[in-house]
Write an enzyme that holds these catalytic residues in place. Structure first.
Site, PDB file in Angstrom:
ATOM      1  N   THR A  70      -7.095  10.199  -5.140  1.00  0.00           N
ATOM      2  CA  THR A  70      -6.810  10.034  -3.697  1.00  0.00           C
ATOM      3  C   THR A  70      -6.086  11.255  -3.180  1.00  0.00           C
ATOM      4  OG1 THR A  70      -6.513   7.707  -4.246  1.00  0.00           O
ATOM      5  CG2 THR A  70      -5.849   8.375  -2.055  1.00  0.00           C
TER       6      THR A  70
ATOM      7  N   GLU B  14       0.822  -1.214   0.000  1.00  0.00           N
ATOM      8  CA  GLU B  14       0.000   0.000   0.000  1.00  0.00           C
ATOM      9  C   GLU B  14       0.856   1.264   0.000  1.00  0.00           C
ATOM     10  OE1 GLU B  14      -2.766  -1.364  -1.077  1.00  0.00           O
ATOM     11  OE2 GLU B  14      -3.806   0.180   0.064  1.00  0.00           O
TER      12      GLU B  14
HETATM   13  N1  LIG Z   1      -2.498  -4.610  -7.944  1.00  0.00           N
HETATM   14  C1  LIG Z   1      -3.086  -3.395  -7.988  1.00  0.00           C
HETATM   15  N2  LIG Z   1      -4.431  -3.250  -7.986  1.00  0.00           N
HETATM   16  C2  LIG Z   1      -5.002  -2.019  -8.043  1.00  0.00           C
HETATM   17  N3  LIG Z   1      -4.305  -0.853  -8.107  1.00  0.00           N
HETATM   18  C3  LIG Z   1      -2.965  -0.955  -8.093  1.00  0.00           C
HETATM   19  C4  LIG Z   1      -2.298  -2.214  -8.016  1.00  0.00           C
HETATM   20  N4  LIG Z   1      -0.966  -2.000  -8.033  1.00  0.00           N
HETATM   21  C5  LIG Z   1      -0.833  -0.666  -8.082  1.00  0.00           C
HETATM   22  N5  LIG Z   1      -2.000  -0.018  -8.156  1.00  0.00           N
HETATM   23  C6  LIG Z   1      -2.244   1.433  -8.231  1.00  0.00           C
HETATM   24  O1  LIG Z   1      -2.913   1.905  -7.075  1.00  0.00           O
HETATM   25  C7  LIG Z   1      -3.875   2.899  -7.412  1.00  0.00           C
HETATM   26  C8  LIG Z   1      -5.236   2.499  -6.828  1.00  0.00           C
HETATM   27  O2  LIG Z   1      -5.091   2.544  -5.491  1.00  0.00           O
HETATM   28  P1  LIG Z   1      -5.985   3.602  -4.612  1.00  0.00           P
HETATM   29  O3  LIG Z   1      -5.584   3.392  -3.192  1.00  0.00           O
HETATM   30  O4  LIG Z   1      -5.933   4.965  -5.192  1.00  0.00           O
HETATM   31  O5  LIG Z   1      -7.442   3.110  -4.895  1.00  0.00           O
HETATM   32  P2  LIG Z   1      -8.207   1.931  -4.209  1.00  0.00           P
HETATM   33  O6  LIG Z   1      -7.239   1.056  -3.499  1.00  0.00           O
HETATM   34  O7  LIG Z   1      -9.102   1.322  -5.197  1.00  0.00           O
HETATM   35  O8  LIG Z   1      -9.137   2.762  -3.222  1.00  0.00           O
HETATM   36  P3  LIG Z   1      -9.027   2.988  -1.664  1.00  0.00           P
HETATM   37  O9  LIG Z   1      -7.601   2.628  -1.280  1.00  0.00           O
HETATM   38  O10 LIG Z   1      -9.378   4.437  -1.463  1.00  0.00           O
HETATM   39  O11 LIG Z   1     -10.045   2.052  -1.097  1.00  0.00           O
HETATM   40  C9  LIG Z   1      -3.948   3.017  -8.879  1.00  0.00           C
HETATM   41  O12 LIG Z   1      -3.266   4.202  -9.241  1.00  0.00           O
HETATM   42  C10 LIG Z   1      -3.139   1.810  -9.383  1.00  0.00           C
HETATM   43  O13 LIG Z   1      -2.345   2.163 -10.513  1.00  0.00           O
END
Ligand SMILES: Nc1ncnc2c1ncn2[C@@H]1O[C@H](COP(=O)(O)OP(=O)(O)OP(=O)(O)O)[C@@H](O)[C@H]1O
Ligand SMILES: Nc1ncnc2c1ncn2[C@@H]1O[C@H](COP(=O)(O)OP(=O)(O)OP(=O)(O)O)[C@@H](O)[C@H]1O
Lengths: 301, 301
Positions: free
Chosen positions: B180, B129
């Protein structure tokens, strides 16, 4: 019923990250309050701990205010004699004014058979607190009424959540004056989001620990307050010294209410060494007690 | 074991006053992650929801980072092939990146029989993360690993508290982009003490309600956040309209993570009318699901 005598316990509000929300009933010290039906009007007599610092004018005494409001709301035609025997030093941080407010509300409910719920008793009692704290604070009167541990999660409407709790506590009452006003003014006007997140997490950890009966986690989270305690500890000479000296003997230690009272959750078998340190630093009254069950009836006739 | 395929669920972090602390595992949507032992190095393939927006470079993919760190710490000589089938749209507020981080940690633990505890899995997963959130946030990976409801009450050392929970939820995923970064920047730098007290009280009320299985109190306190939601609701067009239109149909509604995902706790028998309103305002994907139990193994051989 003509007369009722009740025991109203000291209470410890805030408990670190629970600032303005959490409250714990103690078994000791306590006030004794006697209410009796009388010819007309409300009369107040006060004796005991710090009695000279407590007004007997109805509108300036927390018990007087509560009795006056109940008489008004229930259209009670008779007078009431209030006799308060203070066992809790006023301005101690141990809910001295709250003990009188809560005791008066409880006793009136019994004396005139008003059928008020605990929440309604807390509402009336917090009216008394509005004269000592400037705001109808419920965080001391709630545990006095419910016993155990309480959380005031909302005002208007008032919402109190109760958790029955049972563990040992040691309460020290250093012979120091801490004005509630100064204790409020020393606090920062605004805090960082990170500080809020820290306090929310630690406070929630305390609630979790109460349901899991994990006193070690409770004490550890209680000491995790990064917002209020760092400031208020400056108002109590000797507090940080005591905190350091007994840190391996306790699950937790924090300031009770706005102080100078200090509440300690002792580890098993460490009481005497804790008392030695308290005596060395403060040489003050110390109560080795446990969480209380709230107001008790002593006599009624 | 040569190969393992797991389901890693969406999660909803914050839940109002639990900002940066609370997390809830959902049953749907979910990612499917397959790890297989391979000759050398780490390879990643991604397909499904928003796959084109997800890097396959090991150091830029949350699953890749987790696998890389575990291989390093346990001196694993073999390579690992990572196949991710995204069921959770990235940047949805439903823990898409966290699902990959947590799934990878869980799968590695099984594949190489590392005997890691749940807390250790959360620690590794939060490393993943740190590349998507800039900080090793655990509030989404914790519920993915533990299932049910979790609280991250401390970092360094990481401390996660878990409460098994079971109730219906409806999750809406409006077709809106919420960065974000913007969702963080819109938040105030500092807040009043009163706001902190409000959020601490409401968050503690939520913990109390989970132990008491009082979903009405949980939803009501969840909607009591006076710090984060008022700002972030501005980033989701239609949110306040939906909130108003369904207020009598739900125990609670709030923004999931940093949005645009929205989590709703429906009242019994109101699902179809809730869906009507969601369709009318957003016409977006809606998941009628319940609190999940975390990562599940689909296949291993
Ligand atoms: N395996 C993956 N799955 C999803 N997103 C990924 C992954 N690896 C890297 N990323 C990156 O992380 C970002 C998405 O993460 P983000 O924390 O913004 O959203 P989320 O996890 O869907 O939502 P939240 O954390 O607010 O619940 C995107 O920019 C994406 O490119
Ligand atoms: N019946 C009463 N008992 C005690 N104090 C009273 C009473 N009625 C009025 N007061 C006034 O209330 C003040 C004490 O209340 P205060 O809230 O400052 O201290 P406390 O209740 O002992 O501590 P805390 O509320 O921080 O636990 C004193 O100034 C006192 O004059």
């Amino acid at each position: 019923m003509e007369k009722i005598k009740v025991i109203s316990p000291a209470t410890s509000a805030n408990l670190g990250p629970g600032y303005d929300i959490f409250g714990l009933a103690l078994s000791e010290p306590y006030d004794t309050i006697t209410l009796s039906r009388s010819g007309g009007g409300i009369s107040i007599s006060v004796k005991g701990e710090g009695a000279n610092k407590i007004p007997t004018d109805v509108d300036k005494n927390t018990a007087g205010v509560v009795v006056r409001e109940i008489i008004k709301d229930f259209n009670i035609k008779e007078g009431v004699k209030i006799e308060i025997e203070k066992g809790i030093r006023p301005g101690s941080g141990l809910g001295s004014s709250a003990a009188s407010s809560a005791g008066a509300a409880f006793a009136m409910n019994e004396l005139f058979n008003l059928n008020l719920s605990k929440l309604e008793l807390v509402k009336y009692a917090s009216l008394g607190e509005s004269i000592s704290a400037g705001f109808p604070h419920a965080d001391n009167v709630a545990p006095a009424i419910y016993g155990g541990f309480t959380m005031v999660v909302n005002y208007n409407p008032l919402e109190v959540l109760h958790i029955p709790v049972d563990f040992e506590v040691v309460v020290a009452l250093p012979d120091i004056e801490v004005s509630t006003k100064k204790a409020r003014e020393i606090l920062p006007d605004s805090i960082s989001l990170r500080s809020m997140v820290n306090n929310v997490g630690k406070a929630c950890g305390m609630i979790y620990s109460l349901f899991k009966k994990d006193v070690e986690l409770f004490g550890r989270c209680m000491m995790g307050d990064s917002v209020v305690e760092p400031y208020r500890s400056q108002l109590i000479p000797g507090y940080l010294e005591v905190k350091e000296k007994i840190k391996d003997l306790v699950y937790g230690i924090t300031i009770s209410g706005s102080g100078p009272g200090v509440i300690i959750i002792p580890k098993e078998g460490k009481i005497s060494r804790i008392k030695e340190v308290l005596d060395e630093v403060w040489a003050c009254p110390v109560y080795h007690t446990k969480v209380g069950t709230g107001i008790q009836i002593l006599e009624r006739n």
